[in-house]
Design a protein around this motif. Structure first.
Motif, short mmCIF file in Angstrom:
data_model
loop_
_atom_site.label_atom_id
_atom_site.label_comp_id
_atom_site.label_asym_id
_atom_site.label_seq_id
_atom_site.Cartn_x
_atom_site.Cartn_y
_atom_site.Cartn_z
N LEU A 126 0.84 -1.20 0.00
CA LEU A 126 0.00 0.00 0.00
C LEU A 126 0.87 1.25 0.00
CD1 LEU A 126 -2.72 1.45 0.15
CD2 LEU A 126 -2.69 1.07 2.63
N ALA A 127 1.90 1.27 0.82
CA ALA A 127 2.79 2.43 0.87
C ALA A 127 3.47 2.64 -0.48
CB ALA A 127 3.84 2.24 1.97
N GLU A 128 3.86 1.56 -1.14
CA GLU A 128 4.50 1.67 -2.46
C GLU A 128 3.52 2.24 -3.48
OE1 GLU A 128 6.87 -1.15 -5.65
OE2 GLU A 128 6.64 -1.83 -3.58
N TYR A 129 2.29 1.73 -3.49
CA TYR A 129 1.28 2.25 -4.42
C TYR A 129 1.00 3.73 -4.17
CZ TYR A 129 -0.05 -2.50 -5.97
OH TYR A 129 -0.08 -3.77 -6.49
N LEU A 130 0.89 4.10 -2.91
CA LEU A 130 0.62 5.51 -2.58
C LEU A 130 1.77 6.40 -3.03
CD1 LEU A 130 -1.07 5.07 0.90
CD2 LEU A 130 -2.18 5.81 -1.23
N GLU A 131 3.00 5.92 -2.92
CA GLU A 131 4.16 6.68 -3.39
C GLU A 131 4.13 6.82 -4.92
OE1 GLU A 131 7.54 8.85 -4.00
OE2 GLU A 131 6.28 8.65 -2.22
N PHE A 137 1.05 10.69 -10.55
CA PHE A 137 -0.29 11.17 -10.91
C PHE A 137 -0.64 12.48 -10.21
CE2 PHE A 137 -0.32 6.66 -11.86
CZ PHE A 137 -0.74 6.70 -13.18
N PRO A 138 0.10 13.54 -10.51
CA PRO A 138 -0.27 14.85 -9.96
C PRO A 138 -1.60 15.29 -10.58
CG PRO A 138 1.47 15.10 -11.59
CD PRO A 138 1.26 13.61 -11.40
N PRO A 139 -2.29 16.22 -9.93
CA PRO A 139 -3.63 16.63 -10.40
C PRO A 139 -3.67 17.11 -11.85
CG PRO A 139 -3.16 17.58 -8.26
CD PRO A 139 -1.90 16.90 -8.71
N ARG A 147 -5.85 8.95 -16.83
CA ARG A 147 -6.98 8.59 -15.96
C ARG A 147 -7.15 7.08 -15.87
NH1 ARG A 147 -9.59 12.77 -18.73
NH2 ARG A 147 -10.98 11.29 -19.71
N LEU A 148 -7.02 6.39 -17.01
CA LEU A 148 -7.16 4.93 -17.00
C LEU A 148 -6.02 4.28 -16.22
CD1 LEU A 148 -8.36 4.33 -20.66
CD2 LEU A 148 -9.69 4.02 -18.56
N ARG A 149 -4.80 4.73 -16.43
CA ARG A 149 -3.67 4.17 -15.67
C ARG A 149 -3.84 4.44 -14.17
NH1 ARG A 149 -0.36 6.40 -20.24
NH2 ARG A 149 0.13 4.58 -21.50
N HIS A 150 -4.32 5.63 -13.84
CA HIS A 150 -4.53 5.98 -12.44
C HIS A 150 -5.63 5.11 -11.83
CE1 HIS A 150 -5.18 9.32 -9.22
NE2 HIS A 150 -4.51 8.31 -8.74
#
Length: 190
Positions: A126-131, A137-139, A147-150
């Motif tokens: 989870l920490a790795e994904y959040l990083e 994926f900045p705004p 969007r699809l990758r995000h």
């Protein structure tokens, strides 16, 4: 059937050698569709035989040079057809869940330690994904591709969030927390 489609997707994003594909899988697609180096190379051969990919001509022929692959129109058509095809969700097959069910029948010595180990692994993922989300994926990244990758990444984040929450509850239950006032129930053997 999905590994060839994962490879076609990766090659359409960027023509690559087998080694580069393996590294890219480890950093992206492998999070949700893991594959070994051997599986990727085997599949590259099959895709080439099927006429879905080809080896790019080398700028200068050299012995031992890496082969780079690109997707041919037939490969793009196959990938498009696969994306459009209906497919039912797959059932969850998680050995930990089956082990817990078995522990209900034969006892659970050591199960708490295994649950804590799994919790630690899911917390790390989870920490790795959040990083990755913070970094990649900045705004301002708002194209449809972004969007699809995000969304794929968010799926991973949501799954890891589920597992960390569920494992925390399971550990609490095994430790006798959260069951106050509840009568003990016999194991369900259905």
């Amino acid at each position: 059937m999905s590994l060839p489609h994962a490879i076609l997707t990766a090659l359409l994003e960027k023509p690559s050698s087998g080694l580069e594909l393996t590294r890219r899988f480890d950093r992206s697609i492998g999070y949700f569709w893991p594959s070994t180096h051997q599986q990727i190379y085997r599949e590259l051969g099959r895709l080439e035989q099927a006429g879905h990919i080809r080896v790019l001509p080398a700028a200068q022929p050299a012995r031992g040079q890496k082969k780079e692959y690109e997707v041919l129109p037939a490969g793009r058509e196959e990938l498009s057809a696969w994306v459009s095809r209906a497919e039912d969700p797959r059932a969850v097959r998680d050995p930990l869940l089956l082990r817990m069910r078995a522990a209900a029948v034969v006892g659970a010595p050591g199960l708490g330690g295994e649950l804590r180990r799994h919790l630690g692994l899911h917390e790390e993922q989870l920490a790795e994904y959040l990083e990755i989300e913070r970094r990649d994926f900045p705004p301002e990244r708002t194209t449809e591709e972004d969007r699809l990758r995000h969304l794929v990444l968010r799926g991973g984040i949501d799954l890891e969030t589920f597992w960390t929450g569920w494992l925390t509850r399971a550990i609490d239950e095994l430790n006798g927390h959260g069951t106050e006032g509840a009568a003990p129930r016999p194991p369900d053997v259905s």
